[in-house]
Design an enzyme around this catalytic site. Structure first.
Site, PDB file in Angstrom:
ATOM      1  N   LYS A  17       0.883  -1.181   0.000  1.00 15.10           N
ATOM      2  CA  LYS A  17       0.000   0.000   0.000  1.00 15.10           C
ATOM      3  C   LYS A  17       0.911   1.219   0.000  1.00 15.10           C
ATOM      4  CE  LYS A  17      -2.304   3.140   1.909  1.00 15.10           C
ATOM      5  NZ  LYS A  17      -1.795   4.447   1.495  1.00 15.10           N
ATOM      6  N   GLY A  40       5.685   4.854   9.010  1.00 17.36           N
ATOM      7  CA  GLY A  40       4.932   6.105   8.939  1.00 17.36           C
ATOM      8  C   GLY A  40       4.984   6.825  10.275  1.00 17.36           C
ATOM      9  N   SER A  41       3.928   7.577  10.552  1.00 17.75           N
ATOM     10  CA  SER A  41       3.943   8.416  11.759  1.00 17.75           C
ATOM     11  C   SER A  41       3.439   7.613  12.974  1.00 17.75           C
ATOM     12  CB  SER A  41       3.075   9.650  11.528  1.00 17.75           C
ATOM     13  OG  SER A  41       1.789   9.254  11.126  1.00 17.75           O
ATOM     14  N   GLY A  83       0.490   4.646  13.210  1.00 17.92           N
ATOM     15  CA  GLY A  83       0.965   3.301  13.572  1.00 17.92           C
ATOM     16  C   GLY A  83       0.230   2.752  14.777  1.00 17.92           C
ATOM     17  N   GLU A  91       7.710   0.994  12.129  1.00 20.26           N
ATOM     18  CA  GLU A  91       8.907   1.854  12.039  1.00 20.26           C
ATOM     19  C   GLU A  91       8.378   3.271  11.863  1.00 20.26           C
ATOM     20  OE1 GLU A  91      11.539   0.214  12.584  1.00 20.26           O
ATOM     21  OE2 GLU A  91      10.863  -1.796  12.084  1.00 20.26           O
ATOM     22  N   CYS A 103      13.215  10.478   8.360  1.00 21.49           N
ATOM     23  CA  CYS A 103      12.714  10.144   9.695  1.00 21.49           C
ATOM     24  C   CYS A 103      13.744  10.280  10.803  1.00 21.49           C
ATOM     25  CB  CYS A 103      12.152   8.729   9.691  1.00 21.49           C
ATOM     26  SG  CYS A 103      13.277   7.534   8.949  1.00 21.49           S
ATOM     27  N   GLU A 145       8.094  15.868  15.909  1.00 28.41           N
ATOM     28  CA  GLU A 145       8.834  15.807  14.654  1.00 28.41           C
ATOM     29  C   GLU A 145       8.321  16.914  13.723  1.00 28.41           C
ATOM     30  OE1 GLU A 145       7.700  12.493  12.104  1.00 28.41           O
ATOM     31  OE2 GLU A 145       9.792  12.203  11.576  1.00 28.41           O
TER      32      GLU A 145
HETATM   33  P1  NAD Z   1       1.520   8.477   7.715  1.00 32.41           P
HETATM   34  O1  NAD Z   1       1.570   7.758   9.007  1.00 32.41           O
HETATM   35  O2  NAD Z   1       0.572   9.574   7.545  1.00 32.41           O
HETATM   36  O3  NAD Z   1       1.217   7.452   6.514  1.00 32.41           O
HETATM   37  C1  NAD Z   1       1.999   6.296   6.307  1.00 32.41           C
HETATM   38  C2  NAD Z   1       1.186   5.294   5.510  1.00 32.41           C
HETATM   39  O4  NAD Z   1       0.059   4.889   6.310  1.00 32.41           O
HETATM   40  C3  NAD Z   1       0.598   5.841   4.208  1.00 32.41           C
HETATM   41  O5  NAD Z   1       0.622   4.840   3.216  1.00 32.41           O
HETATM   42  C4  NAD Z   1      -0.839   6.162   4.592  1.00 32.41           C
HETATM   43  O6  NAD Z   1      -1.720   6.139   3.503  1.00 32.41           O
HETATM   44  C5  NAD Z   1      -1.129   5.031   5.562  1.00 32.41           C
HETATM   45  N1  NAD Z   1      -2.234   5.316   6.484  1.00 32.41           N
HETATM   46  C6  NAD Z   1      -2.637   6.511   6.969  1.00 32.41           C
HETATM   47  N2  NAD Z   1      -3.712   6.357   7.771  1.00 32.41           N
HETATM   48  C7  NAD Z   1      -3.990   5.037   7.802  1.00 32.41           C
HETATM   49  C8  NAD Z   1      -4.975   4.251   8.451  1.00 32.41           C
HETATM   50  N3  NAD Z   1      -5.903   4.796   9.239  1.00 32.41           N
HETATM   51  N4  NAD Z   1      -4.959   2.916   8.269  1.00 32.41           N
HETATM   52  C9  NAD Z   1      -4.030   2.332   7.491  1.00 32.41           C
HETATM   53  N5  NAD Z   1      -3.085   3.026   6.820  1.00 32.41           N
HETATM   54  C10 NAD Z   1      -3.050   4.367   6.985  1.00 32.41           C
HETATM   55  O7  NAD Z   1       3.021   8.946   7.445  1.00 32.41           O
HETATM   56  P2  NAD Z   1       3.569   9.824   6.254  1.00 32.41           P
HETATM   57  O8  NAD Z   1       3.217  11.239   6.502  1.00 32.41           O
HETATM   58  O9  NAD Z   1       3.224   9.184   4.967  1.00 32.41           O
HETATM   59  O10 NAD Z   1       5.146   9.606   6.433  1.00 32.41           O
HETATM   60  C11 NAD Z   1       5.951  10.373   7.249  1.00 32.41           C
HETATM   61  C12 NAD Z   1       6.196   9.687   8.571  1.00 32.41           C
HETATM   62  O11 NAD Z   1       6.853   8.432   8.367  1.00 32.41           O
HETATM   63  C13 NAD Z   1       7.123  10.489   9.446  1.00 32.41           C
HETATM   64  O12 NAD Z   1       6.689  10.420  10.785  1.00 32.41           O
HETATM   65  C14 NAD Z   1       8.459   9.780   9.261  1.00 32.41           C
HETATM   66  O13 NAD Z   1       9.386  10.035  10.292  1.00 32.41           O
HETATM   67  C15 NAD Z   1       7.998   8.351   9.230  1.00 32.41           C
HETATM   68  N6  NAD Z   1       9.022   7.467   8.653  1.00 32.41           N
HETATM   69  C16 NAD Z   1       9.637   6.534   9.445  1.00 32.41           C
HETATM   70  C17 NAD Z   1      10.640   5.735   8.923  1.00 32.41           C
HETATM   71  C18 NAD Z   1      11.374   4.701   9.746  1.00 32.41           C
HETATM   72  O14 NAD Z   1      12.038   3.839   9.172  1.00 32.41           O
HETATM   73  N7  NAD Z   1      11.289   4.740  11.059  1.00 32.41           N
HETATM   74  C19 NAD Z   1      10.989   5.871   7.575  1.00 32.41           C
HETATM   75  C20 NAD Z   1      10.336   6.824   6.812  1.00 32.41           C
HETATM   76  C21 NAD Z   1       9.344   7.614   7.340  1.00 32.41           C
END
Ligand code: NAD
Length: 518
Positions: A209, A262-263, A267, A284, A318, A417
């Site tokens: 996804k 993601g965030s 998560g 992560e 991140c 962040e």
């Molecule tokens: P996000 O959490 O908004 O989205 C991440 C993914 O989750 C996207 O594909 C989104 O469509 C999906 N998503 C959103 N809501 C959802 C739900 N209710 N159910 C299921 N899936 C859902 O994050 P973002 O803004 O896309 O990415 C940035 C974040 O990711 C930052 O916090 C960054 O630090 C983090 N990040 C972490 C790492 C790591 O390895 N630790 C790497 C890259 C990015």
């Protein structure tokens, strides 16, 4: 030394020309790009589409179909069939060399179409070419590392041991079955690779996804996977919004394992959904990285290096640096040098030569960053470079100026962040004070110490609560070493990029065997 420090520059764009093959792929014969399910392009029963744009210009690159509940169910069923074999050969029982051959073929096709995948990162993801090219190399790096792991790790039965009179037992390791990777927008190719290769090579069939802002690279990888000859259903790509497509994946009990990047808030919400029906989940998440600069460091050199890391993908990385703690003795010189570096970063369109700060991914992110810059000042930080909106001539993108603030111990100005080239600099009286402040964050992804005394640096780096401690470097990753977060930056599991990652995509069960009584 002055020359050496001047040579340290931010990641920079070379001029990038969009290849015709990318344009054709996006055009898709005049139809919206569908998801890929069971080896076919699927339009989606919700009849919903969304547009993916170049964040530096707002040019629409492609129209993409959103996958809903029905498509998620169809993808899970297809992936389960491919896993089990449905009477034919199954992915779960495929020989490891068979899986490796297909992965190798996929990597070769990615290299053949390097320009298209670079266009995905640069145009859809808003990256400068120097970073996009580094990201592209992770495809082969990650695949080759996990091919080696797949050859080393024994799947199947362990030796049997006697556990009681007449009772023997053994364990067996097997893939989960259908696993899903939910990917953010900031490193689409890298994070898709980090998920896809260990998950596939350990024998799972997968759903990917991609983030709604950057669906193109995953869709293109799905197309290449078909060409490479992956059996239908082994790799399924489900574009769509998080609250629709992502939520349906989390809700589906047929998905045995989810790898989420993601965030932290998202998560945690997905974890609660998964927990209701027993789907395991690896997380992560975001960070708020710290850099501690000791008094023996050369402020001019270290400020430029920290600036280079802090600006990696304009701070949308991140683990990067957003909080700097510097020895008071060198604080003024350090702040002057860092200000000079931040001030001279070249804001521009990401595909134009010389750009070092491109647009952020979408208007919501821009709004959040601008608000955070103001909030930092409201909480008592002194603006050195206050940030604010930026503009680039002829480009209607989401541009923001880098921001730098001076703060003091005791002020909590930077608790969350802020996903941009944004840092607070706090002068401190001792390394211990710096460490205490660095560790006073709920995040724990990556932090660093900067000093000529490497031994002392190592001793301090080991005391970070973060999953990654670094000395005189930052944003570090290497295959074979875990990359994972502590606190709200991570969840259970071994992080990514190491043997434990591969093991995370497997389960171990026990079997007890007793002679038939009588
Ligand atoms: P996000 O959490 O908004 O989205 C991440 C993914 O989750 C996207 O594909 C989104 O469509 C999906 N998503 C959103 N809501 C959802 C739900 N209710 N159910 C299921 N899936 C859902 O994050 P973002 O803004 O896309 O990415 C940035 C974040 O990711 C930052 O916090 C960054 O630090 C983090 N990040 C972490 C790492 C790591 O390895 N630790 C790497 C890259 C990015």
């Amino acid at each position: 030394m002055a020359t050496a420090s001047a040579e340290i520059s931010a990641l920079t764009a070379a001029a990038f020309r969009t290849p015709e093959k990318f344009v054709e792929f996006c055009r898709n014969g005049g139809m919206p790009l569908g998801g890929i399910i069971d080896g076919e392009q699927v339009a989606g029963s919700m009849n919903a589409t969304f547009q993916t744009v170049d964040p530096g210009s707002q040019e629409v690159l492609a129209t993409v179909c959103e996958m809903g509940e029905a498509e998620v169910a169809r993808a899970v069923a297809a992936a389960q069939r491919a896993f089990d074999g449905d009477g034919g050969s199954s992915w779960r029982n495929a020989d490891v060399e068979e899986r490796i051959e297909l992965v190798q073929r996929l990597v070769e096709l990615c290299e053949r179409d390097r320009d298209v995948l670079l266009a995905c990162e640069i145009r859809d993801g808003g990256k400068v070419s120097e970073l996009a090219e580094g990201d592209f190399q992770q495809i082969r790096g990650c695949a080759e590392y996990f091919m080696g792991v797949a050859r080393r790790i024994a799947m199947g039965d362990s030796p049997s041991v006697q556990v009681a009179d007449g009772v023997n037992a053994f364990t067996y390791r097997e893939p989960w079955g259908v696993v899903a990777g939910i990917i953010p927008w900031n490193y689409p190719i890298v994070l898709t690779s980090w998920f896809m290769f260990p998950a596939l090579l350990s024998g799972n069939t997968i759903l990917i996804k991609p983030a709604e802002d950057t669906p193109l690279s995953a869709l293109y990888l799905g197309k290449l996977a078909q060409e490479a000859g992956f059996p239908p259903g082994v790799i399924n790509i489900l574009p769509g919004r998080g609250e629709i497509t992502g939520h349906c994946i989390a809700e589906h009990p047929g998905v045995r394992f989810i790898s989420f990047t993601g965030s932290p808030g998202v998560g945690q919400a997905i974890l609660r959904t998964c927990d209701r029906h027993g789907t395991r989940m690896k997380r992560e998440m975001g960070g708020n990285g710290a850099a501690i600069v000791l008094g023996d460091a050369d402020p001019a050199v270290v400020a430029r290096l920290i600036g280079r890391y802090a600006n990696q993908h304009y701070g949308q990385t991140c683990c990067t640096i957003h909080r700097i703690f510097v020895d008071r003795k060198i604080a003024d010189d350090f702040i002057d040098a860092e200000t000079e570096f931040f001030k001279n970063l070249k804001i521009g369109y990401q595909a134009d030569s010389g750009t070092q700060v491109g647009a952020v991914i979408n208007p919501t992110q821009r709004h959040r960053i601008l608000q955070a810059q103001q909030e930092t000042i409201a909480r008592g930080a002194k603006p050195i470079l206050p940030g604010g909106e930026a503009s680039v001539s002829g480009k209607n993108g989401y541009y923001v100026k880098p921001a730098l603030f001076r703060t003091e111990p005791g002020l909590t100005v930077n608790p969350l962040e802020v996903f941009h080239t944004y840092a607070t600099i706090c002068p401190v009286s001792s390394a211990e004070e710096a460490l205490r402040l660095a560790n006073s964050s709920p995040y724990g992804l990556g932090s660093s110490v900067w000093t000529k005394d490497v031994e002392r640096g190592v001793a301090l780096a080991k005391q970070f609560r973060d999953g990654t401690g670094q000395v005189n470097c930052h944003n570090s990753i290497a295959y074979g070493l875990p990359y994972g977060g502590q606190g709200i930056s991570g969840g259970p599991g071994g992080g990514v990029n190491c043997e434990e990652t591969f093991l995370d995509y497997t389960q171990v069960k026990a079997v007890y065997v007793s002679e038939y009584p009588g």
